[in-house]
Design a protein around this motif. Structure first.
Motif, PDB file in Angstrom:
ATOM      1  N   GLY A  18      -8.979   1.557  -9.445  1.00 44.23           N
ATOM      2  CA  GLY A  18      -9.947   1.808 -10.614  1.00 44.23           C
ATOM      3  C   GLY A  18     -11.484   1.576 -10.058  1.00 44.23           C
ATOM      4  N   GLU A  38     -14.707  -8.315  -4.308  1.00 41.45           N
ATOM      5  CA  GLU A  38     -13.177  -8.318  -4.580  1.00 41.45           C
ATOM      6  C   GLU A  38     -13.087  -9.959  -4.049  1.00 41.45           C
ATOM      7  OE1 GLU A  38     -10.472  -6.884  -5.371  1.00 41.45           O
ATOM      8  OE2 GLU A  38      -9.579  -8.977  -4.805  1.00 41.45           O
ATOM      9  N   LYS A  39     -12.273 -10.667  -5.003  1.00 42.20           N
ATOM     10  CA  LYS A  39     -11.913 -11.909  -4.851  1.00 42.20           C
ATOM     11  C   LYS A  39     -10.881 -12.288  -3.805  1.00 42.20           C
ATOM     12  CE  LYS A  39      -9.676 -14.225  -8.354  1.00 42.20           C
ATOM     13  NZ  LYS A  39      -8.004 -14.353  -7.677  1.00 42.20           N
ATOM     14  N   GLY A  45      -6.794  -4.157  -4.283  1.00 42.02           N
ATOM     15  CA  GLY A  45      -5.972  -4.672  -5.548  1.00 42.02           C
ATOM     16  C   GLY A  45      -4.729  -4.365  -5.425  1.00 42.02           C
ATOM     17  N   GLN A  46      -3.940  -4.039  -6.419  1.00 37.63           N
ATOM     18  CA  GLN A  46      -2.610  -3.676  -6.191  1.00 37.63           C
ATOM     19  C   GLN A  46      -1.980  -2.792  -5.276  1.00 37.63           C
ATOM     20  OE1 GLN A  46      -0.512  -4.376  -9.985  1.00 37.63           O
ATOM     21  NE2 GLN A  46      -2.250  -5.080 -10.852  1.00 37.63           N
ATOM     22  N   GLY A  61       2.241  -3.406  -4.992  1.00 40.37           N
ATOM     23  CA  GLY A  61       2.048  -2.494  -6.188  1.00 40.37           C
ATOM     24  C   GLY A  61       2.093  -1.219  -6.202  1.00 40.37           C
ATOM     25  N   HIS A  63       5.245   2.088  -5.211  1.00 39.94           N
ATOM     26  CA  HIS A  63       6.326   2.254  -4.851  1.00 39.94           C
ATOM     27  C   HIS A  63       6.663   3.667  -4.762  1.00 39.94           C
ATOM     28  CE1 HIS A  63       7.483  -1.867  -4.312  1.00 39.94           C
ATOM     29  NE2 HIS A  63       6.842  -2.058  -5.488  1.00 39.94           N
ATOM     30  N   TYR A  64       6.051   4.085  -5.857  1.00 39.62           N
ATOM     31  CA  TYR A  64       6.077   5.519  -5.847  1.00 39.62           C
ATOM     32  C   TYR A  64       4.880   6.439  -6.647  1.00 39.62           C
ATOM     33  CZ  TYR A  64       9.237   5.274 -10.081  1.00 39.62           C
ATOM     34  OH  TYR A  64       9.708   5.264 -11.294  1.00 39.62           O
ATOM     35  N   VAL A 252     -16.316 -13.090  -8.521  1.00 42.26           N
ATOM     36  CA  VAL A 252     -17.186 -12.988  -9.776  1.00 42.26           C
ATOM     37  C   VAL A 252     -16.692 -14.111 -10.883  1.00 42.26           C
ATOM     38  CG1 VAL A 252     -18.346 -11.693 -11.512  1.00 42.26           C
ATOM     39  CG2 VAL A 252     -18.006 -10.683  -9.281  1.00 42.26           C
ATOM     40  N   PHE A 456       0.547  -7.941 -14.675  1.00 38.21           N
ATOM     41  CA  PHE A 456      -0.123  -7.271 -13.795  1.00 38.21           C
ATOM     42  C   PHE A 456      -0.185  -5.544 -14.225  1.00 38.21           C
ATOM     43  CE2 PHE A 456       4.310  -6.933 -12.912  1.00 38.21           C
ATOM     44  CZ  PHE A 456       4.690  -5.587 -13.006  1.00 38.21           C
ATOM     45  N   GLY A 485      -6.936   0.339 -14.858  1.00 37.93           N
ATOM     46  CA  GLY A 485      -5.872   0.714 -15.941  1.00 37.93           C
ATOM     47  C   GLY A 485      -5.908   0.341 -17.271  1.00 37.93           C
ATOM     48  N   GLY A 491      -0.482   1.872 -13.723  1.00 37.79           N
ATOM     49  CA  GLY A 491       0.071   2.600 -12.766  1.00 37.79           C
ATOM     50  C   GLY A 491      -1.237   3.229 -11.883  1.00 37.79           C
ATOM     51  N   VAL A 492      -1.005   3.520 -10.847  1.00 37.09           N
ATOM     52  CA  VAL A 492      -2.291   4.041  -9.635  1.00 37.09           C
ATOM     53  C   VAL A 492      -2.982   4.964 -10.131  1.00 37.09           C
ATOM     54  CG1 VAL A 492      -2.555   4.637  -7.379  1.00 37.09           C
ATOM     55  CG2 VAL A 492      -1.007   2.725  -7.822  1.00 37.09           C
TER      56      VAL A 492
HETATM   57  C1  LIG Z   1       5.344  -5.103  -8.224  1.00 34.39           C
HETATM   58  C2  LIG Z   1       4.662  -3.782  -8.584  1.00 34.39           C
HETATM   59  C3  LIG Z   1       4.956  -2.682  -8.484  1.00 34.39           C
HETATM   60  C4  LIG Z   1       4.324  -1.570  -9.105  1.00 34.39           C
HETATM   61  N1  LIG Z   1       4.472  -0.142  -8.720  1.00 34.39           N
HETATM   62  C5  LIG Z   1       4.054   0.997  -9.199  1.00 34.39           C
HETATM   63  C6  LIG Z   1       4.171   2.187  -8.498  1.00 34.39           C
HETATM   64  O1  LIG Z   1       5.222   2.387  -7.901  1.00 34.39           O
HETATM   65  N2  LIG Z   1       3.462   3.279  -8.789  1.00 34.39           N
HETATM   66  C7  LIG Z   1       2.331   2.938  -9.533  1.00 34.39           C
HETATM   67  O2  LIG Z   1       1.675   3.994 -10.024  1.00 34.39           O
HETATM   68  N3  LIG Z   1       1.835   1.760 -10.020  1.00 34.39           N
HETATM   69  C8  LIG Z   1       2.465   0.848  -9.744  1.00 34.39           C
HETATM   70  N4  LIG Z   1       2.393  -0.555 -10.197  1.00 34.39           N
HETATM   71  C9  LIG Z   1       0.976  -0.530 -10.894  1.00 34.39           C
HETATM   72  C10 LIG Z   1      -0.462  -0.444 -10.200  1.00 34.39           C
HETATM   73  O3  LIG Z   1      -0.244  -0.759  -8.833  1.00 34.39           O
HETATM   74  C11 LIG Z   1      -1.520  -0.725 -11.118  1.00 34.39           C
HETATM   75  O4  LIG Z   1      -1.359  -0.254 -12.187  1.00 34.39           O
HETATM   76  C12 LIG Z   1      -2.854  -0.286 -10.369  1.00 34.39           C
HETATM   77  O5  LIG Z   1      -2.994  -0.405  -9.151  1.00 34.39           O
HETATM   78  C13 LIG Z   1      -3.947  -1.214 -11.050  1.00 34.39           C
HETATM   79  O6  LIG Z   1      -5.185  -0.763 -10.771  1.00 34.39           O
HETATM   80  P1  LIG Z   1      -6.531  -1.458 -11.102  1.00 34.39           P
HETATM   81  O7  LIG Z   1      -7.666  -0.726 -10.479  1.00 34.39           O
HETATM   82  O8  LIG Z   1      -6.422  -1.155 -12.620  1.00 34.39           O
HETATM   83  O9  LIG Z   1      -6.579  -2.913 -10.830  1.00 34.39           O
HETATM   84  P2  LIG Z   1      -6.078  -4.049  -9.699  1.00 34.39           P
HETATM   85  O10 LIG Z   1      -5.370  -3.044  -8.525  1.00 34.39           O
HETATM   86  O11 LIG Z   1      -5.306  -5.024 -10.280  1.00 34.39           O
HETATM   87  O12 LIG Z   1      -7.227  -4.321  -9.233  1.00 34.39           O
HETATM   88  C14 LIG Z   1      -8.330  -5.275  -9.811  1.00 34.39           C
HETATM   89  C15 LIG Z   1      -8.939  -6.254  -8.731  1.00 34.39           C
HETATM   90  O13 LIG Z   1      -9.929  -6.987  -9.285  1.00 34.39           O
HETATM   91  C16 LIG Z   1      -9.854  -8.128  -8.552  1.00 34.39           C
HETATM   92  N5  LIG Z   1     -10.590  -9.277  -9.400  1.00 34.39           N
HETATM   93  C17 LIG Z   1      -9.849  -9.696 -10.654  1.00 34.39           C
HETATM   94  N6  LIG Z   1     -10.946 -10.606 -11.000  1.00 34.39           N
HETATM   95  C18 LIG Z   1     -12.148 -10.646 -10.162  1.00 34.39           C
HETATM   96  C19 LIG Z   1     -13.145 -11.604 -10.102  1.00 34.39           C
HETATM   97  N7  LIG Z   1     -13.372 -12.250 -11.215  1.00 34.39           N
HETATM   98  N8  LIG Z   1     -14.012 -11.268  -9.164  1.00 34.39           N
HETATM   99  C20 LIG Z   1     -13.580 -10.362  -8.044  1.00 34.39           C
HETATM  100  N9  LIG Z   1     -12.627  -9.542  -8.146  1.00 34.39           N
HETATM  101  C21 LIG Z   1     -11.662  -9.733  -9.112  1.00 34.39           C
HETATM  102  C22 LIG Z   1      -8.371  -8.383  -8.233  1.00 34.39           C
HETATM  103  O14 LIG Z   1      -8.320  -9.364  -7.483  1.00 34.39           O
HETATM  104  C23 LIG Z   1      -7.909  -7.003  -7.795  1.00 34.39           C
HETATM  105  O15 LIG Z   1      -8.080  -6.775  -6.689  1.00 34.39           O
HETATM  106  C24 LIG Z   1       2.749  -1.707  -9.647  1.00 34.39           C
HETATM  107  C25 LIG Z   1       2.496  -2.751  -9.790  1.00 34.39           C
HETATM  108  C26 LIG Z   1       3.157  -4.051  -9.226  1.00 34.39           C
HETATM  109  C27 LIG Z   1       2.553  -5.520  -9.513  1.00 34.39           C
END
Ligand SMILES: Cc1cc2nc3c(=O)[nH]c(=O)nc-3n(C[C@H](O)[C@H](O)[C@H](O)COP(=O)(O)OP(=O)(O)OC[C@H]3O[C@@H](n4cnc5c(N)ncnc54)[C@H](O)[C@@H]3O)c2cc1C
Length: 541
Positions: A18, A38-39, A45-46, A61, A63-64, A252, A456, A485, A491-492
């Motif tokens: 995101g 990024e922390k 991220g995931q 995070g 798998h597909y 942060v 997550f 998200g 999801g990604v």
């Molecule tokens: C086990 C597992 C399996 C999954 N399988 C799938 C799949 O097969 N297909 C799919 O589409 N999705 C899957 N997902 C879900 C998907 O990965 C996530 O929904 C998506 O990547 C979330 O993206 P995001 O940008 O919202 O957040 P995130 O990827 O969580 O990114 C948020 C980032 O912010 C950082 N952060 C948080 N607080 C701070 C702070 N205070 N200062 C600095 N940085 C900070 C975190 O470290 C993190 O890197 C899976 C997730 C998991 C855990």
């Protein structure tokens, strides 16, 4: 306190998909110099990966992903990565639902999926046909429900009215929908088999969220060539080429707010928290750390957030999902056991609500073989994932990573062994392939990703999530935006579209829709010319 003097047009918190999406779009479309903080010591991220024993690479995070042949998700990925990210189609069938006396292989074709269900449950033909129609409608309405705040304010009440009139299906729970239309308990369970993709069992999850996932995979599933880490690797150079910077290991701790407007962030070095904090200034701040973290931890309490107490209350009440992941390095290819790279959802019974409430880790698991999906994998791996309650691990939450004590390590090993044994019973020979075992728990996710209670997927995908003010990309604080998200769906691809929504929120009325159009047009041109959308500067604003 120190002040960093480098000048940026915007600061993005977190480097999840995101955050990277918003940062890249602001850079490409607005020429902004964006600082991403990024922390974690790994970026992405995931979608980040980690390596063990110098050869086993594990994705945390991903798998597909569906729809990577064409359509809006693919258009956004191509635009952000300038065509550098390639996708490997997973085998057909890409997924297996396994129950005590039933197995079902999911084909990479929605029509065939429907046909196979009808062949197996002919008495429920009418309900199955209706279901395939309804999931399409509910997915659209659920997306619209989350895009309400991307419309100009004057149009939002109209969308709400239209939703109430036509979109009610999306706001049922999965259980309500299935109970209303189906009789066979096995079929009901089968249809809800992918609940792990949105993290809530049928009694709690919105039917619209379920519908988004089901339709997402109607043309099959894909995996990034080179692994999930390639996503961040392909987007970050775009941000940096346009004057931005992406920095790991910076937590942060506060969003700085003056006179109701965000003015920057306060940070600490994640691994050296005793060092003096460093402030960064920028006229725009975007948080990808999730709604709960942003509103309840990062925005100072003296700043008025009208819904803060309501969100805090909900965060207590609605407990989302966390998981245990068992990462396995394998001595040889799992293809020797007949695996082709498909995912396996394995359940001990037909009651998903019970499985979700269970704390014994015996109700079900998900099995994924990343190395068979990734044509560039250099060694073989598998992951077993099972949902877990934070409470089971809460007693160790004060401990530090890798220093939580023998009891914690023993529990992790026990769970891993139980899960490996269960896979072995289904796939004889599996245990003998295992060379390396690592285990993450809800505490790991909380520690590394900052997800409160290791949840997550962020905000739970319940029906009442729709139209909530905290899922908006615009926040009550001037120049502070939310991405990822929580502003769209878990999801990604959901988080990536959330990233477009955040960038669009800064680009005036219909900004989101104009951005999506820009990217769709770029995709069309690429298809016509065969050239990747390298340095597109088409303006969305
Ligand atoms: C086990 C597992 C399996 C999954 N399988 C799938 C799949 O097969 N297909 C799919 O589409 N999705 C899957 N997902 C879900 C998907 O990965 C996530 O929904 C998506 O990547 C979330 O993206 P995001 O940008 O919202 O957040 P995130 O990827 O969580 O990114 C948020 C980032 O912010 C950082 N952060 C948080 N607080 C701070 C702070 N205070 N200062 C600095 N940085 C900070 C975190 O470290 C993190 O890197 C899976 C997730 C998991 C855990």
């Amino acid at each position: 306190m120190q002040q960093n003097t480098a000048s940026f047009d915007a600061i993005v918190i977190g480097s999840g998909i995101g955050s990277l999406t918003t940062a890249a779009l602001l850079a490409k479309e607005r020429g902004m110099r964006v600082l991403v903080l990024e922390k974690h010591f790994n970026l992405g991220g995931q979608t980040h990966e980690f390596k063990r024993k110098g050869k086993y690479e594990f994705d945390v995070g991903l798998h597909y992903i569906g729809g990577m042949d064409r359509g809006s998700g693919k258009a956004v990925f191509d635009y952000l990565t300038e065509g550098r990210l390639l996708w490997q189609k997973m085998p057909d069938e890409f997924e297996k639902f396994v129950y005590p006396d039933l197995e079902f292989d999911v084909p990479s074709d929605g029509k065939l999926y429907r046909q196979r269900l009808i062949e197996r449950y002919p008495a429920e033909r009418a309900a199955i046909e209706r279901y395939f129609h309804d999931v399409k409608a509910a997915a659209t309405w659920y997306s619209m429900g989350h895009l309400g705040d991307a419309l100009p304010a004057a149009l939002r009440p109209l969308l709400k009215l239209a939703f109430r009139w036509k979109g009610g299906l999306a706001a049922l729970t999965v259980e309500q929908y299935l109970e209303r239309h189906f009789s066979d308990p096995r079929l009901k369970a089968l249809l809800a088999s992918q609940w792990g993709d949105y993290g809530l069992p049928p009694s709690q999850a919105a039917f619209g969220m379920h519908a988004l996932i089901v339709t997402h995979y109607w043309r099959g599933a894909w995996y990034p060539v080179g692994g999930a880490k390639q996503i961040a690797r392909a987007i970050i150079p775009v941000i940096e080429r346009l004057g931005g910077q992406v920095v790991s290991g910076k937590t942060v701790t506060e969003i700085l707010v003056e006179h109701g407007r965000a003015t920057g962030v306060r940070t600490i070095a994640t691994l050296k928290p005793h060092r003096p904090p460093v402030d960064y200034a920028a006229p725009i701040v975007i948080s990808g750390a999730g709604a709960v973290n942003t509103y309840l931890k990062l925005v100072p309490r003296h700043v008025d957030i009208p819904f803060r107490d309501r969100l805090a209350h909900l965060a207590q009440l609605q407990q989302g999902t966390s998981a245990i992941s068992v990462y396995l390095g394998l001595k040889a290819s799992p293809a020797t056991l007949g695996i082709r790279g498909e995912n396996h959802w394995v359940y001990s019974g037909y009651d998903h609500n019970r499985a979700a409430a269970d704390t014994s880790f015996t109700q079900g698991y998900y099995l994924s073989f990343a190395s068979l999906k990734n044509p560039q994998a250099r060694s073989h791996t598998a992951e077993i994932i099972t949902f877990a309650k934070y409470e089971r691990f809460a007693q160790w939450s004060d401990g530090r990573w890798k220093k939580r004590g023998d009891d914690y390590e023993r529990l992790k090993q026990d769970i891993a062994q139980q899960l490996i044994d269960r896979v072995e019973r289904r796939i004889p020979g599996f245990a003998a392939l295992v060379d390396y075992v690592d285990v993450s728990t809800p505490l790991t996710m909380e520690h590394f990703q900052g997800n409160p209670r290791g949840e997550f997927y962020g905000l739970p995908a319940t029906p009442d999530r729709l139209f909530q003010p905290w899922t908006g990309a615009k926040t009550p604080v001037g120049n502070l935006y939310l991405t990822g998200g929580d502003v769209m769906s878990p999801g990604v691809v959901g988080a990536m579209i959330g990233g477009v929504k955040a960038a669009g929120a800064m680009m005036g009325p219909f900004g989101f829709f104009r951005l999506m159009k820009t990217m769709a047009e770029a995709q069309r041109r690429t298809e016509q010319t065969g050239r990747a959308p390298a340095s597109e500067t088409a303006s969305a604003g």
